[in-house]
Design a protein around this motif. Sequence first.
Motif, PDB file in Angstrom:
ATOM      1  N   LEU A  89       0.837  -1.195   0.000  1.00  0.00           N
ATOM      2  CA  LEU A  89       0.000   0.000   0.000  1.00  0.00           C
ATOM      3  C   LEU A  89       0.876   1.251   0.000  1.00  0.00           C
ATOM      4  O   LEU A  89       2.022   1.209   0.439  1.00  0.00           O
ATOM      5  N   THR A  90       0.316   2.338  -0.484  1.00  0.00           N
ATOM      6  CA  THR A  90       1.042   3.606  -0.509  1.00  0.00           C
ATOM      7  C   THR A  90       0.429   4.545   0.517  1.00  0.00           C
ATOM      8  O   THR A  90      -0.720   4.959   0.386  1.00  0.00           O
ATOM      9  N   LEU A  91       1.191   4.865   1.543  1.00  0.00           N
ATOM     10  CA  LEU A  91       0.728   5.709   2.633  1.00  0.00           C
ATOM     11  C   LEU A  91       1.457   7.055   2.575  1.00  0.00           C
ATOM     12  O   LEU A  91       2.683   7.090   2.501  1.00  0.00           O
ATOM     13  N   VAL A  92       0.692   8.132   2.596  1.00  0.00           N
ATOM     14  CA  VAL A  92       1.290   9.472   2.542  1.00  0.00           C
ATOM     15  C   VAL A  92       0.979  10.202   3.855  1.00  0.00           C
ATOM     16  O   VAL A  92      -0.154  10.645   4.065  1.00  0.00           O
ATOM     17  N   PRO A  93       1.953  10.327   4.767  1.00  0.00           N
ATOM     18  CA  PRO A  93       1.725  11.036   6.027  1.00  0.00           C
ATOM     19  C   PRO A  93       1.439  12.517   5.763  1.00  0.00           C
ATOM     20  O   PRO A  93       2.178  13.170   5.017  1.00  0.00           O
ATOM     21  N   LYS A  94       0.388  13.025   6.353  1.00  0.00           N
ATOM     22  CA  LYS A  94       0.057  14.446   6.181  1.00  0.00           C
ATOM     23  C   LYS A  94      -0.981  14.853   7.220  1.00  0.00           C
ATOM     24  O   LYS A  94      -1.717  14.009   7.737  1.00  0.00           O
ATOM     25  N   PRO A  95      -1.040  16.142   7.535  1.00  0.00           N
ATOM     26  CA  PRO A  95      -2.045  16.609   8.482  1.00  0.00           C
ATOM     27  C   PRO A  95      -3.451  16.349   7.947  1.00  0.00           C
ATOM     28  O   PRO A  95      -3.694  16.427   6.746  1.00  0.00           O
ATOM     29  N   TRP A  96      -4.357  16.013   8.862  1.00  0.00           N
ATOM     30  CA  TRP A  96      -5.754  15.797   8.489  1.00  0.00           C
ATOM     31  C   TRP A  96      -6.608  16.313   9.634  1.00  0.00           C
ATOM     32  O   TRP A  96      -6.113  17.030  10.494  1.00  0.00           O
ATOM     33  N   SER A  97      -7.884  16.010   9.647  1.00  0.00           N
ATOM     34  CA  SER A  97      -8.770  16.573  10.665  1.00  0.00           C
ATOM     35  C   SER A  97      -8.546  15.982  12.053  1.00  0.00           C
ATOM     36  O   SER A  97      -8.999  16.549  13.052  1.00  0.00           O
ATOM     37  N   GLY A  98      -7.868  14.834  12.129  1.00  0.00           N
ATOM     38  CA  GLY A  98      -7.597  14.198  13.415  1.00  0.00           C
ATOM     39  C   GLY A  98      -6.177  14.447  13.897  1.00  0.00           C
ATOM     40  O   GLY A  98      -5.465  15.315  13.391  1.00  0.00           O
ATOM     41  N   LYS A  99      -5.740  13.648  14.864  1.00  0.00           N
ATOM     42  CA  LYS A  99      -4.412  13.803  15.443  1.00  0.00           C
ATOM     43  C   LYS A  99      -3.354  13.093  14.605  1.00  0.00           C
ATOM     44  O   LYS A  99      -3.632  12.090  13.958  1.00  0.00           O
ATOM     45  N   GLY A 100      -2.146  13.604  14.673  1.00  0.00           N
ATOM     46  CA  GLY A 100      -1.018  12.961  14.004  1.00  0.00           C
ATOM     47  C   GLY A 100      -1.052  13.121  12.498  1.00  0.00           C
ATOM     48  O   GLY A 100      -1.791  13.942  11.936  1.00  0.00           O
ATOM     49  N   LEU A 101      -0.238  12.305  11.830  1.00  0.00           N
ATOM     50  CA  LEU A 101      -0.114  12.385  10.373  1.00  0.00           C
ATOM     51  C   LEU A 101      -0.653  11.154   9.666  1.00  0.00           C
ATOM     52  O   LEU A 101      -0.711  11.137   8.437  1.00  0.00           O
ATOM     53  N   LEU A 102      -1.047  10.125  10.433  1.00  0.00           N
ATOM     54  CA  LEU A 102      -1.495   8.869   9.823  1.00  0.00           C
ATOM     55  C   LEU A 102      -2.947   8.525  10.127  1.00  0.00           C
ATOM     56  O   LEU A 102      -3.671   8.036   9.269  1.00  0.00           O
ATOM     57  N   GLY A 103      -3.363   8.735  11.380  1.00  0.00           N
ATOM     58  CA  GLY A 103      -4.713   8.358  11.757  1.00  0.00           C
ATOM     59  C   GLY A 103      -4.866   6.867  12.000  1.00  0.00           C
ATOM     60  O   GLY A 103      -5.939   6.303  11.796  1.00  0.00           O
ATOM     61  N   CYS A 104      -3.779   6.231  12.413  1.00  0.00           N
ATOM     62  CA  CYS A 104      -3.857   4.812  12.770  1.00  0.00           C
ATOM     63  C   CYS A 104      -2.903   4.538  13.918  1.00  0.00           C
ATOM     64  O   CYS A 104      -2.045   5.365  14.230  1.00  0.00           O
ATOM     65  N   ASN A 105      -3.089   3.397  14.548  1.00  0.00           N
ATOM     66  CA  ASN A 105      -2.213   3.012  15.654  1.00  0.00           C
ATOM     67  C   ASN A 105      -1.692   1.606  15.410  1.00  0.00           C
ATOM     68  O   ASN A 105      -2.428   0.737  14.933  1.00  0.00           O
ATOM     69  N   VAL A 106      -0.414   1.401  15.693  1.00  0.00           N
ATOM     70  CA  VAL A 106       0.185   0.080  15.515  1.00  0.00           C
ATOM     71  C   VAL A 106       0.856  -0.344  16.811  1.00  0.00           C
ATOM     72  O   VAL A 106       1.263   0.485  17.613  1.00  0.00           O
TER      73      VAL A 106
END
Length: 207
Positions: free
Chosen positions: A182-199
């Motif tokens: 998959l291609t993931l592009v970290p960037k600001p969004w309406s939520g916290k952090g740059l990804l919006g996921c937790n690992v």
Amino acid sequence: MVADMEVEQAKERLLELIKAKDKLESDIQGYKEILDCNHVGMNDPLVDSDGFPRDDVDVYQVRHARHKIICLQNDHKALMRQIEAGLHQVHSISGSQSQPSETSVNSAEENTLSEPFLKVNLVSSASPAELAGIEVGDLIMEFGSIDSRNFRSLKDVGDLVESSKYKPIFVKIKRGLNTAVLTLVPKPWSGKGLLGCNVIPIESVER
């Protein structure tokens, strides 16, 4: 030389696909902001208890936004499949340049690299992670340059994300019996952090 040119051409096509993906994600976010302004989601009712259109919602605008989001998300899924195919093409062309004598070594190394070392336990709606196609339960085998051999802590992932803002990170995941890139592009969004996921790290006994 021919193989090198093929790799460069494949990479150029891949970058064009990634640019198109970024444009789609931006458009999707724009329509989701329309829903946010109306304080509704994709499934909230647009009529009141008496069956009349809600007077606190621009019903036409919301219906149009929902329709566009569904269409764009379908386009996004199709584009992600093209990007995945492009990644496999680049890896295939690059791999074909390896010396035959290195085959067994490379194969063993690939098996080591492919060990999952992170598990996704949270994905927020409309986040960069969700738009990339990441789902709860996915096992991460490669996160950009990080794999099971060089992973030390979640700080490694955080540092890579911070240094890759607005840049694509290729994430190899295992989902059930299937694997995907998959291609993931970290960037600001309406939520916290740059990804919006937790690992969370996968202990060696769980691999």
